[in-house]
Each structure stands twice: as structure tokens, then as C-alpha cells.
Design an enzyme around this catalytic site. Structure first.
Site, PDB file in Angstrom:
ATOM      1  N   GLY A 182     -21.988 -20.886 -56.058  1.00 31.06           N
ATOM      2  CA  GLY A 182     -22.136 -21.589 -55.819  1.00 31.06           C
ATOM      3  C   GLY A 182     -21.195 -22.960 -55.876  1.00 31.06           C
ATOM      4  N   HIS A 183     -21.414 -24.604 -55.533  1.00 27.08           N
ATOM      5  CA  HIS A 183     -21.230 -25.517 -55.179  1.00 27.08           C
ATOM      6  C   HIS A 183     -21.864 -26.479 -56.843  1.00 27.08           C
ATOM      7  CE1 HIS A 183     -16.820 -24.882 -54.179  1.00 27.08           C
ATOM      8  NE2 HIS A 183     -17.233 -24.473 -53.256  1.00 27.08           N
ATOM      9  N   ILE A 205     -23.834 -29.215 -56.113  1.00 24.39           N
ATOM     10  CA  ILE A 205     -24.430 -29.888 -55.329  1.00 24.39           C
ATOM     11  C   ILE A 205     -25.961 -28.525 -55.778  1.00 24.39           C
ATOM     12  CG2 ILE A 205     -24.901 -28.266 -53.266  1.00 24.39           C
ATOM     13  CD1 ILE A 205     -26.334 -30.833 -51.928  1.00 24.39           C
ATOM     14  N   ASN A 206     -25.319 -27.127 -56.004  1.00 24.65           N
ATOM     15  CA  ASN A 206     -26.360 -25.861 -55.920  1.00 24.65           C
ATOM     16  C   ASN A 206     -27.232 -26.009 -57.384  1.00 24.65           C
ATOM     17  OD1 ASN A 206     -24.129 -24.685 -53.874  1.00 24.65           O
ATOM     18  ND2 ASN A 206     -25.905 -24.766 -53.571  1.00 24.65           N
ATOM     19  N   ASP A 229     -19.239 -30.751 -60.906  1.00 20.73           N
ATOM     20  CA  ASP A 229     -18.261 -30.986 -61.295  1.00 20.73           C
ATOM     21  C   ASP A 229     -17.268 -31.411 -62.837  1.00 20.73           C
ATOM     22  OD1 ASP A 229     -17.843 -29.130 -58.984  1.00 20.73           O
ATOM     23  OD2 ASP A 229     -16.759 -30.492 -57.919  1.00 20.73           O
TER      24      ASP A 229
END
Length: 378
Positions: free
Chosen positions: A133-134, A136-137, A164
Site C-alpha cells: 500500500g501507499h 493514499i490507501n 507518510d
């Protein structure tokens, strides 16, 4: 490095996003942070080509050493550093450090007082813990992404600031410093499990409180702080640039009205009447389109109208307020945000640029033996 954290020793297992941001915060405040980087450079498919260059702002203020973590010599080097460290931070998927032989148990055998900080998107456990994931997720899962954007439009990603950095790296830095403070008295380290989902949710505490109280509409763009209110939004000017307005309190709203020529207009008296917000916003939008951004700055900036121009990232360092406070610094020709916050007695230095030079000296400073240095080719 000078600063309030001078003398604190931190190991950073190099990654992207929140872990280097947390390490940068600690290094900015004077901590001696040593970066354990991959032994080989990233491949041509690397989506972040600035990594390892002077433009890698989040790598500032510390030295990196290349270590093959799959080799016995590499692992032994990291464990030798662990013996001297106060904090280790890493951002791998759950279980990676354990498989390398560098998990919390192995590290605490060498140094029981070590604070072992871990940052992931979903956390160390839970149904999604092993999923990729990143930012936004992660913020999508907390309800925060769904609250951002214009009415009738898709949710608007807030760059990667919320997951983040705010809910990730900053929470990790806060967490490991909390644990380091406790370890001063107990002599015992612990694992700090920082998840970007937890952090992004935490940043939304006020919004959740307003929702429970009935002051927050689940529809995007219909609330006081999401662009729904005419007195809290951005407006286009005659030159296509934008200004921001945040005149919430009655006295500030009155000042905005006066400067916009609306002081005697009864339509604007009912500030908190949500039914009238769309019409009042259209009126304000038409007014702001009559002048350029700089003309509005000349009229409103520095007043109690809660006004500021919307600057781009090239303009921001040049603004007189930012320049006067030295909010941005130039390091090796790269403009970037300065360390923050400010301290009256233990001020932080301007950070050095990212560096691999002096890696052997850094390891010696941490007590790594000459034999081990030779095994690493240093």
C-alpha cells in the site's frame, strides 16, 4: 550537530517516505543518525531517482553506509551498532527484520535498552498487515481521504502529507522519543509500532469529535473546514492566482467583510447559516475575481481578515515572512524547509547534505572495530 538531541544515537534502516522523514527530524535536532543503506544501488526501474542525491532532502544531516544485510558481516556490523544505539527505526513490511536476523529479539539481546521503532502502513498486525500500500490507501481507510475534496467530485489526495509524514514519520519520531524517555528511568527498551492508518486517524481527532457532536456533515465540501463555508476557502483572482480566507471568528469575519466592501451588506450577517453558504460563496468569488492576487495582498495581508496568498513551491521561500524567519534554507544549492521547531537555548544547526563520505569515521565513532571495517571494505 548541535540541538536538543545531541548525544542521542539512532540507527536508520534506509527506506522511503515516513522512516527517512522521522530520521531527518531526529537528525535536525542534533541526534547522531547513521543510515544503513542497501549494498547495491537501486535499479533503473526506481520510481524515486532523487534517492541518494543532494536533492534527497529527507536524507540530510546524516551519513549513509552500504551494508549487505544478507551477509554475516553485514548483520554483525548492524548488531555492533545496535550495542551503541539508543534507537533503531525501520520501515519494512512486518517480519523482514526478523528474517534478516535483526528483529527486536536479536537487537534486545545485544542492547536491552534499545528503542526499536517500526513504521508501516497498516501496522504490525491485523488482516492487512502484509498487504502492499501507499499513503493514499492508508488515509482512505481512516475516513480522512473521504472527507477531502469538493462536493460532487472525487476525494482529493492531500499529496502524501497526511499518511507518510504527519501520520507516519512524525508519529514514529514522537513514539520513539516517548520510549527513549521512559527507557532513561527503566533501563528497558521496547518496540514502537507506528502505523500510518493509526496516525492519520489520530490527526482526524477533531473531525471525529465534530461528527459525533453533529457539527460535521459526511458529505464532502459541506462543512466549515472543507471548503463548504464562504469564509473558509480559496478564491481565484483576476490573474488566475488564488488567495485563502479563514475568517471563522466573528471579529475576523467582520474585518473580511469590511475589506471586501461587504460591511453593510445584510446578506452576510448570518455567517453560520449553512443554507446560505453557496450563495454567499458565489458573491465572494465574484468579488475576488475583480483584483489580482497581489492587489488583494496589498489590501488584506497582515490584517485580521485571516488572509494569505496561495503560493506555489517556488514562491514560498521568497515570501517576506518566510525569508525573515528563515523558514527555508539552501543546502548545497537545494532550497528546502529548515529544521523546526525553534529552541531558545539548544538551537539546531543547518543540516549537512546527504553524504556517504566519512562512513568509516562514523562507524569508528560508534565503536566498530578495524577488523569489521576491513570486512566491509572500508
Amino acid at each position: 550537530m548541535a540541538g536538543p538531541l545531541a548525544g542521542l544515537k539512532v540507527i536508520e534502516m534506509v527506506g522511503i517516505g515516513p522512516c527517512p522523514f522521522a530520521a531527518m527530524l531526529l537528525a535536525d535536532m542534533g541526534a547522531d543518525v547513521i543510515r544503513i543503506d542497501r549494498a547495491a544501488p537501486p535499479g533503473a526501474d526506481n520510481p524515486f531517482p532523487i534517492l541518494g542525491t543532494k536533492y534527497d532532502v529527507m536524507a540530510r544531516g546524516r551519513e549513509a553506509i552500504a551494508v549487505d544485510l544478507k551477509s554475516a558481516a553485514g548483520r554483525a556490523t548492524v548488531l555492533a551498532l545496535v550495542e551503541q544505539a539508543d534507537i533503531l527505526i525501520e520501515g519494512f513490511r512486518p517480519g523482514v527484520m526478523e528474517r534478516l536476523g535483526l528483529g527486536p529479539d536479536a537487537c534486545h539481546e545485544r542492547n536491552p535498552r534499545l528503542v526499536f521503532g517500526r513504521i508501516t502502513g497498516w501496522g504490525q498486525d491485523g488482516p492487512l498487515a502484509q498487504a502492499a500500500g501507499h499513503d493514499i490507501n492508508y488515509i482512505a481507510l481512516t475516513g480522512m481521504l473521504g472527507a477531502m475534496g469538493r462536493q460532487g467530485e472525487p476525494p482529493a489526495p492531500p499529496l502524501n502529507l497526511l499518511g507518510d509524514f504527519g501520520g507516519g514519520g512524525m508519529l514514529l519520531a514522537f513514539g520513539v522519543m516517548c520510549a527513549a524517555w521512559e527507557a532513561r528511568a527503566s533501563g528497558q527498551g521496547q518496540v514502537v509500532d507506528s502505523a500510518m492508518t493509526d496516525g492519520a486517524a489520530l490527526l482526524g481527532s477533531m473531525i471525529y469529535g465534530m461528527r459525533a457532536y453533529g457539527e460535521w456533515n459526511a458529505q464532502r465540501g459541506a462543512n466549515m473546514l472543507d471548503g463548504g463555508a464562504h469564509f473558509y476557502d480559496t478564491y481565484a483572482c483576476a490573474d488566475g492566482r488564488f488567495v485563502s480566507i479563514g475568517a471563522i471568528e466573528p471579529q475576523f469575519y467582520a474585518k473580511l467583510r469590511a475589506l471586501a466592501g461587504l460591511g453593510q451588506d445584510p446578506d452576510f450577517d448570518a455567517q453560520m447559516d449553512r443554507e446560505r453558504w453557496p450563495a454567499l460563496k458565489a458573491r465572494l468569488a465574484a468579488i475576488f475575481r475583480t483584483r489580482t492576487r497581489d492587489e488583494w495582498c496589498a489590501l488584506m495581508e497582515g490584517t485580521d481578515a485571516c488572509f494569505a496568498p496561495v503560493l506555489d513551491i517556488d514562491e514560498a521561500p521568497q515570501h517576506p515572512h518566510n525569508a525573515d524567519r528563515h523558514t527555508f534554507v539552501d543546502i548545497a544549492g537545494v532550497p528546502q524547509p529548515a529544521p523546526a521547531p525553534r529552541f531558545s537555548r539548544t538551537a539546531a544547526d543547518t543540516p549537512m547534505p546527504p553524504s556517504r563520505t566519512g562512513a568509516a569515521a562514523a562507524l569508528r565513532r560508534w565503536g566498530v572495530t578495524e577488523d569489521r571495517l576491513r570486512a566491509l571494505g572500508l
